[in-house]
Design a protein around this motif. Structure first.
Motif, PDB file in Angstrom:
ATOM      1  N   UNK A   4       0.830  -1.197   0.000  1.00 52.96           N
ATOM      2  CA  UNK A   4       0.000   0.000   0.000  1.00 52.96           C
ATOM      3  C   UNK A   4       0.868   1.253   0.000  1.00 52.96           C
ATOM      4  N   UNK A   5       1.972   1.232   0.745  1.00 56.78           N
ATOM      5  CA  UNK A   5       2.839   2.418   0.780  1.00 56.78           C
ATOM      6  C   UNK A   5       3.543   2.643  -0.555  1.00 56.78           C
ATOM      7  N   UNK A   6       3.780   1.575  -1.305  1.00 62.34           N
ATOM      8  CA  UNK A   6       4.401   1.745  -2.617  1.00 62.34           C
ATOM      9  C   UNK A   6       3.455   2.497  -3.553  1.00 62.34           C
ATOM     10  N   UNK A  52       3.850   6.264   6.538  1.00 61.26           N
ATOM     11  CA  UNK A  52       3.077   6.687   7.704  1.00 61.26           C
ATOM     12  C   UNK A  52       1.578   6.658   7.425  1.00 61.26           C
ATOM     13  N   UNK A  53       1.180   7.114   6.256  1.00 62.30           N
ATOM     14  CA  UNK A  53      -0.239   7.085   5.887  1.00 62.30           C
ATOM     15  C   UNK A  53      -0.725   5.641   5.774  1.00 62.30           C
ATOM     16  N   UNK A  54       0.078   4.772   5.208  1.00 64.87           N
ATOM     17  CA  UNK A  54      -0.287   3.362   5.078  1.00 64.87           C
ATOM     18  C   UNK A  54      -0.488   2.722   6.446  1.00 64.87           C
ATOM     19  N   UNK A  58      -4.065   1.212   8.015  1.00 65.24           N
ATOM     20  CA  UNK A  58      -4.173  -0.167   8.486  1.00 65.24           C
ATOM     21  C   UNK A  58      -4.542  -0.231   9.972  1.00 65.24           C
ATOM     22  N   UNK A  59      -4.093   0.731  10.770  1.00 68.46           N
ATOM     23  CA  UNK A  59      -4.456   0.758  12.179  1.00 68.46           C
ATOM     24  C   UNK A  59      -5.942   1.026  12.375  1.00 68.46           C
ATOM     25  N   UNK A  72       6.902  -5.535  15.835  1.00 69.60           N
ATOM     26  CA  UNK A  72       7.915  -6.035  14.898  1.00 69.60           C
ATOM     27  C   UNK A  72       8.068  -5.156  13.669  1.00 69.60           C
ATOM     28  N   UNK A  73       7.182  -4.193  13.475  1.00 66.74           N
ATOM     29  CA  UNK A  73       7.221  -3.343  12.278  1.00 66.74           C
ATOM     30  C   UNK A  73       8.414  -2.402  12.343  1.00 66.74           C
ATOM     31  N   UNK A  74       9.175  -2.366  11.278  1.00 67.19           N
ATOM     32  CA  UNK A  74      10.327  -1.477  11.183  1.00 67.19           C
ATOM     33  C   UNK A  74      10.016  -0.379  10.175  1.00 67.19           C
ATOM     34  N   UNK A  75      10.749   0.735  10.225  1.00 67.91           N
ATOM     35  CA  UNK A  75      10.492   1.796   9.244  1.00 67.91           C
ATOM     36  C   UNK A  75      10.718   1.350   7.804  1.00 67.91           C
ATOM     37  N   UNK A  76      11.685   0.462   7.588  1.00 65.46           N
ATOM     38  CA  UNK A  76      11.955  -0.058   6.249  1.00 65.46           C
ATOM     39  C   UNK A  76      11.683  -1.562   6.283  1.00 65.46           C
ATOM     40  N   UNK A  77      10.679  -2.034   5.538  1.00 63.30           N
ATOM     41  CA  UNK A  77      10.368  -3.464   5.556  1.00 63.30           C
ATOM     42  C   UNK A  77      11.491  -4.296   4.940  1.00 63.30           C
ATOM     43  N   UNK A  78      11.641  -5.509   5.437  1.00 61.04           N
ATOM     44  CA  UNK A  78      12.649  -6.419   4.904  1.00 61.04           C
ATOM     45  C   UNK A  78      12.165  -6.981   3.561  1.00 61.04           C
ATOM     46  N   UNK A  79      13.048  -7.115   2.587  1.00 57.85           N
ATOM     47  CA  UNK A  79      12.647  -7.707   1.308  1.00 57.85           C
ATOM     48  C   UNK A  79      12.202  -9.162   1.522  1.00 57.85           C
ATOM     49  N   UNK A  80      11.120  -9.528   0.892  1.00 57.53           N
ATOM     50  CA  UNK A  80      10.618 -10.891   1.000  1.00 57.53           C
ATOM     51  C   UNK A  80       9.768 -11.140   2.242  1.00 57.53           C
TER      52      UNK A  80
END
Length: 84
Positions: A4-6, A52-54, A58-59, A72-80
């Motif tokens: 969604x953020x993409x 942030x909007x995404x 979702x919240x 567990x959510x990080x500012x930059x998601x892990x690939x995969x």
């Protein structure tokens, strides 16, 4: 990845860049340096603001159930990784 953020990155980048260009035009600056600076700032702020909007969408969605804890959510998601 947070898909969604993409998608929101395209919209937020256009919105931020457009607002900055209109602001510098309103202030009376009509040269390429201010337009380029506004474009660079819009480009740099597009993904963080979309993320942030995404997360906020979702919240607030009662139908959304993430597969993992919110801690567990990080500012930059892990690939995969699974959807946040």
């Amino acid at each position: 990845m947070d898909r969604l953020s993409i998608i929101l990155t395209l919209m937020s980048g256009a919105l931020i860049t457009g607002a900055l260009v209109i602001t510098v035009f309103t202030l009376g600056y009509y040269n390429w340096w201010t337009i380029g600076g506004s474009a660079i700032i819009g480009f740099l702020l597009a993904w963080p603001s979309a993320f942030l909007v995404s997360q906020r969408i979702k919240r607030r969605d009662p139908e959304w159930s993430p597969d993992r804890d919110a801690s567990d959510a990080a500012p930059v998601p892990k690939p995969g990784a699974k959807e946040i």
